[in-house]
Design an enzyme around this catalytic site. Structure first.
Site: not given
Ligand code: ADP
Length: 176
Positions: A11-12, A35
């Site tokens: 989780d970022i 986001d």
């Molecule tokens: P986008 O609209 O750019 O596609 P998303 O948020 O839907 O953005 O997805 C971008 C990536 O982030 C996906 O691979 C998703 O699995 C990942 N993601 C979602 N939540 C987290 C998180 N908490 N930490 C890291 N990556 C995440």
């Protein structure tokens, strides 16, 4: 030879780095996916700053990036970038995705950030094919690092196993 790039699963929002990158949308008003997770964990200070940026410049265009506080997160800053929505591949998606990585890193340098964590931009609801996105992401970061010494570490933080595998395999290519 690239020893400044790492790949991890998780989780970022938990990353203790100078800047985490948010895969935002052009309104900068929050959304789902990473986001939503960043705004939830970071608290209202992030949205407050996003609103000021919107008032000043009217959002963020695809491929560009803006920077705010990280609020309650362990990171110092959040860099919000807007990846392209995948529309079949003939709408400049590849270049726009590379721009999102480059412009985020340039903004990190401009703000003295030495460690930066990225999610897999555009690979969620924006529908960019994951394998192609992994190649572009690692290439764009690698090229940037080759020309800019101010960044010490870039960490790809993958939420899912597939992105972890794909990005790790691309990073191995540039490390060997
Ligand atoms: P986008 O609209 O750019 O596609 P998303 O948020 O839907 O953005 O997805 C971008 C990536 O982030 C996906 O691979 C998703 O699995 C990942 N993601 C979602 N939540 C987290 C998180 N908490 N930490 C890291 N990556 C995440």
């Amino acid at each position: 030879m690239q020893d400044k790039v790492e790949v991890t699963k998780g989780d970022i929002t938990r990353m203790k780095v100078d800047a985490i990158v948010n895969a935002a949308n052009s309104s900068l008003m929050g959304g789902g996916g990473v986001d939503g997770a960043i705004h939830r964990a970071g608290g209202p200070a992030i949205l407050e700053e996003c609103k000021k940026i919107v008032a000043r410049q009217g959002g963020c265009k695809t491929g560009e990036a803006v920077i705010t506080t990280a609020g309650n997160l362990p990171a110092k800053f959040v860099i919000h970038t807007v990846g392209p929505v995948w529309n079949g591949g003939n709408r400049n998606e590849r270049i726009l995705l590379a721009n999102a990585y480059r412009n985020s890193l340039q903004l990190a340098v401009d703000n003295n950030c030495k460690t930066v964590a990225f999610p897999a931009i555009s690979t969620g609801v924006y529908g960019f094919p994951k394998a192609a996105a992994a190649t572009i992401a690692v290439q764009a970061v690698n090229e940037f690092l080759a020309n800019e010494r101010a960044i010490d570490k870039v960490i790809f933080v993958c939420f899912d196993e597939e992105n972890f595998r794909l990005i790790q395999s691309e990073v191995q290519k540039i490390s060997s």
